[in-house]
Write an enzyme that holds these catalytic residues in place. Structure first.
Site, short mmCIF file in Angstrom:
data_model
loop_
_atom_site.label_atom_id
_atom_site.label_comp_id
_atom_site.label_asym_id
_atom_site.label_seq_id
_atom_site.Cartn_x
_atom_site.Cartn_y
_atom_site.Cartn_z
N ASP A 439 0.83 -1.21 0.00
CA ASP A 439 0.00 0.00 0.00
C ASP A 439 0.86 1.26 0.00
O ASP A 439 2.06 1.22 0.31
CB ASP A 439 -0.94 -0.01 1.21
CG ASP A 439 -2.32 0.54 0.88
OD1 ASP A 439 -2.43 1.35 -0.05
OD2 ASP A 439 -3.30 0.16 1.56
N ASP A 496 -10.46 1.80 -3.87
CA ASP A 496 -10.95 1.43 -2.54
C ASP A 496 -12.47 1.35 -2.50
O ASP A 496 -13.05 0.92 -1.50
CB ASP A 496 -10.48 2.44 -1.49
CG ASP A 496 -9.06 2.20 -1.04
OD1 ASP A 496 -8.52 1.12 -1.31
OD2 ASP A 496 -8.48 3.10 -0.39
#
Length: 692
Positions: A439, A496
């Site tokens: 990430d 997301d």
């Protein structure tokens, strides 16, 4: 010899390298005959001269130079170390031909050398180009463009890609106009808002017909794009690193590869070239013969609340639904109870995992799943042992604005990279981990190419040490997706946002560049956490099955009926994923703007599947015919609905597909199309076709 060409089956690039001055691209477009006289082509491309200008048009070369009085944006901005501008005049081109073309030009007085590299991949129909600047003594380089290509005259519009968190891959269409269209992404990463690409559709181009040119800059650290129309009507296309990204004097500066392709079959021709090239040439697969496993990611089920017994129960349910890989997300390390602490402390939290990760991994593997783990290596929290021990490793001042409560580590510092390698690599060695979710949850405090190169170096080292571990590039979703990061990773987290309606549009537009095999798509919670919408399990499942399928919800919320539906869709994905992995994603020209439709077709067109998503309410009462594309016109195909159980009670008519398979020629499917049953908004028809 002063003329050179590169060809594949569909396109030709012609370069002219005069004895004095820089080389130029004089043609890029449809495949020319092998017998074409290239000198005659160059002469025919010469434009006339009129009043109000210089007595000769300054040449639009591969790197337009100010020393030639070029009136537009130069391709090189370089200074001496004291800041004095340099205006080099390159010439004396030497050319080397092997697998591609290398063209080298020198300014001996300034002590500078420009080298241009070109290659073309006949199988994927992708051209690659880059520029290298070397200097006898250190200089400052504010801007270096990859080789400049001419903008097509019949392209009335430019399509580039913007976006935001939870709404990535937004297509902007703006008209070509006199002057400059530029974007300069200085966030230090690819960015949700700055996918580094441009598509130039010719007049009348659609998804399936017409000419188009498409370009992508393969770099993760921020780019600059220049699309300029000069007063005389000529157009130039420049791509490079964001301006000033290399702030220190050096003797070597190099652009990232520019990937470019021409299509005579609409936007889909460009899309297929990019999909194939990324999948088959850029991405390196640790286990290339292994089917793409169905994911389960626990993030939206538990967030930071890790409990071994709960996770084991969730793993049981995920495996029962068909999951084949279990990914433990953020919260397993340090004292990570929220997003304000412990980034950088890559030690298993003994409070949550008193016996380490082994009990969870062993439980997951006993269920037939492999195990993946979340990291965010480039980041650090102020509340961490690492930041307290090494505040000098933080990139930028401590009083900078934070993103998600965190700072970045200085990845240009070799000591930082060495430390990260020594703490991450043992975790991978000591546990049976086959997957990393990597990430990157904030932009940089300032743009810096060295930061990107440092990240590349760390990933490369970890991949060398652990060659069978697959890596997903995530950056708050789609904030770092580009061919530069994909040369080191095998999957991207597109967004997301797990809202199926939003995903339907994002996946459709991202397919202009991204193949199915690398694009993660998960079945989200019934009540979407980022939009608040509620969608049926069938719609959520089929949208996820369009790409690399996974689940990211709490399976404990599913009813028995929902679990049955999701198993059925997962079974369909697993039965078809091998051929779909290599399928071309073709966007369909839907007559109904509420229908977002694509056709995934096997390379030999022997089979296909159409996903027709109903994203809104139609203005008309009955579905409009949906025309297919890319089929063998003379072949006969048997076509059927894969999800006939989803037919609504509001569908009261008798379209042929509603009750059973039909057999039509490829020509009929492409010219007449398919009349589908009535569909409610937020639903999907899945149509399978097989050539007889």
């Amino acid at each position: 010899m002063t003329h050179y060409r590169l060809d594949d089956a569909g396109q030709t690039l012609v370069l002219h390298a005069p004895h004095d001055g820089l080389p130029a691209c004089v043609y890029w477009g449809a495949r020319l005959p092998d017998t074409q006289d290239l000198a005659a082509l160059t002469a025919a491309a010469e434009i006339d001269l009129t009043g109000g200008t210089l007595d000769a048009h300054p040449r639009l070369t591969l790197c337009p130079q100010t020393a030639d009085a070029f009136p537009g944006q130069p391709g090189l901005v370089v200074r001496q170390t004291d800041g004095t501008p340099l205006r080099p005049r390159f010439g004396g081109t030497t050319v080397t031909q092997d697998d591609g073309l290398t063209l080298t030009c020198v300014d001996a007085v300034a002590g500078l050398t420009l080298t241009f590299f070109f290659g073309i991949d006949a199988a994927t129909r992708m051209m690659t180009a880059r520029t290298l600047l070397t200097a006898d003594a250190p200089v400052l380089c504010d801007w270096l463009t990859s080789p400049v290509l001419p903008g097509p005259q019949l392209a009335d519009d430019v399509i580039d890609v913007a976006g935001r968190w939870c709404d990535e891959f937004q297509l902007n269409r703006t008209p070509w106009a006199a002057g400059l269209r530029a974007r300069d992404n200085r966030t230090g990463r690819t960015g949700h808002e700055h996918f580094p690409a441009a598509i130039l559709p010719a007049r009348g181009c659609t998804n399936t017909t017409g000419e188009a040119w498409s370009l992508h800059y393969a770099w993760s650290g921020g780019h600059r794009m220049v699309l300029e129309e000069l007063q005389d009507g000529r157009r130039q296309i420049q791509f490079g690193h964001a301006t000033g990204l290399d702030a220190s004097p050096a003797t070597r500066f190099e652009t990232a590869p520019l990937l470019a392709t021409y299509s005579g079959s609409g936007l889909n021709g460009c899309a297929v070239a990019f999909q194939r090239h990324l999948r088959d040439r850029i991405v390196t697969w640790p286990k290339p013969d292994t089917p793409r496993p169905v994911h389960y990611n626990c993030w939206e089920a538990i967030y930071f609340d890790h409990d071994l017994t709960v996770l084991q129960d969730i793993a049981n349910r995920a495996a029962d639904l068909g999951a084949e890989r279990f990914v433990l997300d953020d919260g397993w390390f340090g004292k990570r109870d929220d997003d304000t602490t412990s980034l950088g402390d890559w030690r298993i939290d003994p409070r949550k995992y008193p016996d380490g990760l082994a009990p969870l991994i062993e439980h997951v593997q006993a269920l037939g799943m492999t195990f993946g783990l979340w990291f965010e290596p480039e980041m650090v929290n102020a509340d961490s042992d690492l930041a307290r021990a090494h505040p000098d490793w933080v990139l930028g001042p401590m009083d900078q604005p934070l993103g998600r409560g965190q700072y970045l580590l200085d990845m240009a510092n070799p000591a930082v990279r060495d430390h990260l390698f020594t703490v991450i690599s043992p975790i991978l060695s000591d546990h049976d981990i086959d997957y990393i979710k990597w990430d990157h949850n904030r932009m940089l405090p300032h743009a810096d190419a060295a930061q990107t190169r440092g990240t590349y170096d760390l990933i490369d080292r970890l991949r060398t040490a652990h060659p069978l571990v697959e890596i997903e590039s995530c950056a708050s979703g789609g904030g770092r997706i580009d061919a530069g990061i994909l040369a080191r990773t095998q999957r991207v987290w597109l967004s997301d946002c797990n809202d199926a309606q939003e995903r339907l549009r994002m996946q459709h537009d991202a397919a202009l560049f991204l193949p199915s095999a690398i694009t993660g798509s998960h079945v989200g919670p019934r009540h979407c956490h980022t939009t608040g919408r509620v969608h049926s399990i069938a719609f959520r499942g089929w949208v996820a099955a369009q790409r690399h399928m996974g689940f990211e919800m709490d399976p404990r919320e599913l009813t028995d009926a929902e679990a049955t539906t999701l198993r059925r869709i997962t079974d369909w994905f697993e039965a078809n994923r091998d051929w779909l992995r290599r399928a071309d994603i073709l966007r369909l020209d839907s007559a109904d703007p509420s229908v977002i439709a694509e056709q995934q077709t096997a390379p030999d067109a022997h089979r296909f599947v159409v996903f027709a998503g109903k994203a809104a309410t139609s203005r008309q009462s009955a579905p409009r015919p949906l025309r297919l594309t890319g089929l063998d016109a003379d072949a006969v195909y048997r076509v059927d609905i894969a999800n006939r159980n989803d037919i609504s009670g509001l569908s009261r008519g008798k379209p042929a597909l509603k009750t059973g398979p039909i057999e039509l020629s490829g020509r009929a499917l492409m010219a007449l199309g398919l009349n589908l049953p009535y569909a409610l908004p937020d639903s999907m028809w899945v149509i399978e076709g097989q050539r007889l």
